[in-house]
Design an enzyme around this catalytic site. Structure first.
Site, short mmCIF file in Angstrom:
data_model
loop_
_atom_site.label_atom_id
_atom_site.label_comp_id
_atom_site.label_asym_id
_atom_site.label_seq_id
_atom_site.Cartn_x
_atom_site.Cartn_y
_atom_site.Cartn_z
N CYS A 178 -26.68 0.76 1.54
CA CYS A 178 -26.46 2.13 1.11
C CYS A 178 -27.28 3.06 1.99
O CYS A 178 -28.52 3.05 1.92
CB CYS A 178 -26.87 2.27 -0.37
SG CYS A 178 -26.32 3.84 -1.02
N GLU A 195 0.87 -1.20 0.00
CA GLU A 195 0.00 0.00 0.00
C GLU A 195 0.90 1.24 0.00
O GLU A 195 1.66 1.45 0.94
CB GLU A 195 -0.90 -0.03 1.24
CG GLU A 195 -1.62 1.27 1.54
CD GLU A 195 -2.59 1.71 0.45
OE1 GLU A 195 -3.58 1.02 0.24
OE2 GLU A 195 -2.33 2.76 -0.19
N CYS A 241 -20.44 3.08 -3.94
CA CYS A 241 -21.62 3.66 -3.30
C CYS A 241 -22.56 4.30 -4.33
O CYS A 241 -22.52 5.52 -4.55
CB CYS A 241 -21.28 4.66 -2.21
SG CYS A 241 -22.73 5.00 -1.21
N LYS A 243 -21.01 -1.79 -4.78
CA LYS A 243 -19.67 -1.69 -4.17
C LYS A 243 -19.70 -0.70 -3.00
O LYS A 243 -19.77 0.51 -3.21
CB LYS A 243 -18.67 -1.23 -5.23
CG LYS A 243 -18.52 -2.23 -6.38
CD LYS A 243 -17.55 -1.76 -7.41
CE LYS A 243 -17.51 -2.71 -8.61
NZ LYS A 243 -17.12 -4.08 -8.31
N ASP A 253 -14.11 -3.37 -3.61
CA ASP A 253 -14.57 -2.73 -4.86
C ASP A 253 -13.96 -3.34 -6.12
O ASP A 253 -14.56 -3.28 -7.18
CB ASP A 253 -14.21 -1.23 -4.83
CG ASP A 253 -15.04 -0.43 -3.82
OD1 ASP A 253 -15.95 -1.01 -3.21
OD2 ASP A 253 -14.74 0.77 -3.65
P1 FAD Z 1 -10.37 1.46 -0.93
O1 FAD Z 1 -10.83 1.63 0.47
O2 FAD Z 1 -10.53 2.58 -1.88
O3 FAD Z 1 -8.85 0.99 -0.87
C1 FAD Z 1 -8.08 0.64 -1.99
C2 FAD Z 1 -6.62 0.78 -1.57
O4 FAD Z 1 -5.78 0.28 -2.62
C3 FAD Z 1 -6.23 2.25 -1.36
O5 FAD Z 1 -5.69 2.41 -0.07
C4 FAD Z 1 -5.23 2.54 -2.45
O6 FAD Z 1 -4.22 3.44 -2.06
C5 FAD Z 1 -4.67 1.15 -2.71
N1 FAD Z 1 -4.10 1.01 -4.06
C6 FAD Z 1 -4.62 1.44 -5.23
N2 FAD Z 1 -3.79 1.12 -6.25
C7 FAD Z 1 -2.73 0.47 -5.70
C8 FAD Z 1 -1.56 -0.15 -6.23
N3 FAD Z 1 -1.28 -0.13 -7.55
N4 FAD Z 1 -0.70 -0.75 -5.37
C9 FAD Z 1 -0.96 -0.81 -4.03
N5 FAD Z 1 -2.06 -0.25 -3.48
C10 FAD Z 1 -2.94 0.37 -4.31
N6 FAD Z 1 -19.65 2.81 1.49
C11 FAD Z 1 -20.57 2.49 2.43
O7 FAD Z 1 -20.59 1.36 2.90
N7 FAD Z 1 -21.50 3.42 2.86
C12 FAD Z 1 -21.50 4.68 2.40
O8 FAD Z 1 -22.32 5.51 2.84
C13 FAD Z 1 -20.54 5.06 1.42
N8 FAD Z 1 -20.51 6.31 0.92
C14 FAD Z 1 -19.50 6.68 0.07
C15 FAD Z 1 -19.45 7.99 -0.36
C16 FAD Z 1 -18.42 8.42 -1.19
C17 FAD Z 1 -18.39 9.85 -1.65
C18 FAD Z 1 -17.41 7.49 -1.57
C19 FAD Z 1 -16.26 7.96 -2.43
C20 FAD Z 1 -17.47 6.17 -1.16
C21 FAD Z 1 -18.51 5.74 -0.35
N9 FAD Z 1 -18.62 4.41 0.08
C22 FAD Z 1 -19.59 4.06 0.98
C23 FAD Z 1 -17.82 3.36 -0.55
C24 FAD Z 1 -16.65 2.84 0.27
O9 FAD Z 1 -15.85 3.90 0.72
C25 FAD Z 1 -15.84 1.88 -0.60
O10 FAD Z 1 -16.69 0.88 -1.13
C26 FAD Z 1 -14.72 1.20 0.18
O11 FAD Z 1 -13.80 2.14 0.67
C27 FAD Z 1 -13.98 0.21 -0.73
O12 FAD Z 1 -12.93 -0.38 -0.04
P2 FAD Z 1 -11.73 -1.03 -0.87
O13 FAD Z 1 -10.77 -1.55 0.14
O14 FAD Z 1 -12.24 -1.95 -1.89
O15 FAD Z 1 -11.09 0.22 -1.62
#
Ligand code: FAD
Length: 400
Positions: free
Chosen positions: A344, A41, A167, A309, A301
């Protein structure tokens, strides 16, 4: 936190230390403290993205959504502060952009979703100026509030693209809050609020859609279904919208533009043998295991799961991945199953929220013994005050 040693090998290697990566790492370390975990990360900060909806509406400063990543890397895990460049599941190895080769016994892919800002001409140049804002960018989320607070009349346009997004309710939430803020300031009568969505409906699940249809009618919002944002002209303050069913393009002036940008699977996954035809990590929808590479799991995601997602979905996916990973480590059959649960919390105004929860079948899977399709203050308070605590102190610590 450990350092990368010369062998660069981990029993379990986690790609991405966001919501999914850290939740899985924390749960795994609690259940099997001796398993060597590596987390790749590059970011030194961790974000609670759901808060951005409320930051864009002036409720909380955006800084409240940001913490140091180092505080959430489980104590005995190794944090590789580099970016994944190549995933080579045939060799049980990855390469980082910094040139490190890391091998693994088991791989968890948790790289999140990629925001494709450049797919909309004018968006990257215009964002953060000319009343063009987006809650999907930490950098610019306070500009959303600046635009809403300073709005004095005209077209306020909110868009939802023709791709998967994180979201799916977020593009609407900020619109409902903007409507409320404009009413409080007495400028709503001068505003024409337009929701341009590429989707054929306001929300996929009928139970919650019915409420949202009443909300847009009550708020007199002009909903334009099957309208997809194609381009922005920041100087002229106009957008081009594709009318998908008609097959033409219309130009619309705006005085406020909130963009939900197109999104896709991270390029590094698209280019790897782990990708399905759409570029997401191909996984069994129930066990979350890769069908081609049994020592690989996808979560969050970036995974190709037919559900919305969200972080809430990850809360239910993570224990399944951890249980199945432990079974695989111990050469036992994988028995844990994810049912597609997602949630959601759709904010419909300051102090109002519809808490949608459903599974793969689209069947409501509500937590509370009340009708969650109704707008409620209690559910708004849950989102604003209880869920952030659950995230930082529960999920990311492997406790919820
Ligand atoms: P992320 O948390 O985005 O993490 C991905 C990680 O991978 C990041 O830390 C990034 O730096 C890392 N990464 C990327 N590329 C690389 C690479 N090449 N090498 C190494 N690391 C890398 N969800 C809810 O449940 N309820 C809500 O009300 C809600 N509202 C939202 C509102 C907004 C405006 C947004 C933007 C999102 C919302 N979400 C909500 C969605 C939620 O935040 C995401 O679904 C969740 O964070 C996804 O988690 P993740 O670990 O899959 O991705």
């Amino acid at each position: 936190m450990n350092r990368l040693d010369r062998t660069n090998h981990f029993q379990v290697l986690i790609l991405g230390g966001g919501t999914a990566g850290i939740t899985v790492a924390a749960q795994l370390q609690r259940k099997r403290p001796k398993v060597q975990i590596g987390i790749v990360e590059p970011s030194t900060k961790h974000y609670y993205q759901p808060l951005w909806t409320l930051s864009g509406a002036g409720v909380f400063p955006k800084e409240q959504s940001e913490r140091d990543e180092s505080a959430f890397i489980p104590r005995d895990a190794t944090w590789v502060r580099e970016s994944v460049q190549d995933i080579l599941p045939g060799e049980n190895a990855i390469f980082t952009r910094e040139g490190t080769r890391i091998t693994y016994d088991f791989l968890i892919v948790a790289l999140g979703i990629q925001i494709d800002w450049d797919l909309i001409p004018g968006l990257r140049q215009g964002l953060g100026s000319q009343q063009i804002c987006s809650n999907y960018s930490y950098q610019h989320v306070d500009y959303t509030w600046e635009c809403i607070r300073g709005f004095s009349g005209g077209n306020a346009l909110f868009t939802m693209p023709n791709t998967a997004v994180k979201c799916g309710g977020a593009p609407q939430k900020i619109m409902y809050l903007a409507d409320d803020a404009m009413r409080k300031r007495g400028v709503r009568a001068k505003a024409n609020i337009i929701y341009a969505t590429a989707q054929p409906f306001l929300f996929a699940i009928e139970k919650y859609r019915t409420t949202l249809e009443q909300v847009v009618a009550r708020k007199k919002i002009d909903v334009r279904l099957r309208h997809n944002l194609r381009a922005i002209d920041p100087e002229k303050k106009t957008v081009e919208l594709d009318r998908i069913d008609i097959g033409d393009t219309v130009t619309l002036p705006f005085d406020l533009l909130h963009v939900t940008p197109p999104m896709s699977s991270p390029d590094v996954i698209k280019a790897s043998p782990l990708a399905n035809a759409s570029g997401w990590v191909e996984v069994d929808p129930f066990t979350l295991q890769s069908p081609k590479f049994p020592n690989v799991f996808g979560v969050g995601d970036c995974s190709g799961l037919p559900t919305s997602k969200t972080g809430a979905a990850i809360r239910k996916q993570a224990p399944v991945v951890v249980a199945n990973l432990i079974s695989a480590l111990e050469s036992k059959p994988l028995e844990a199953k994810y049912d597609g649960y997602t949630s959601c919390p759709i904010v419909t105004g300051y102090g109002r929220l519809v808490l949608a929860e459903f599974d793969y079948e689209g069947t409501p899977r509500e937590t509370f013994p009340i009708d969650q399709s109704k707008e409620r203050l209690s559910m708004y308070l849950l989102k604003a005050y209880a869920l952030p605590k659950l995230f930082w102190h529960g999920m990311l610590r492997g406790l919820a």
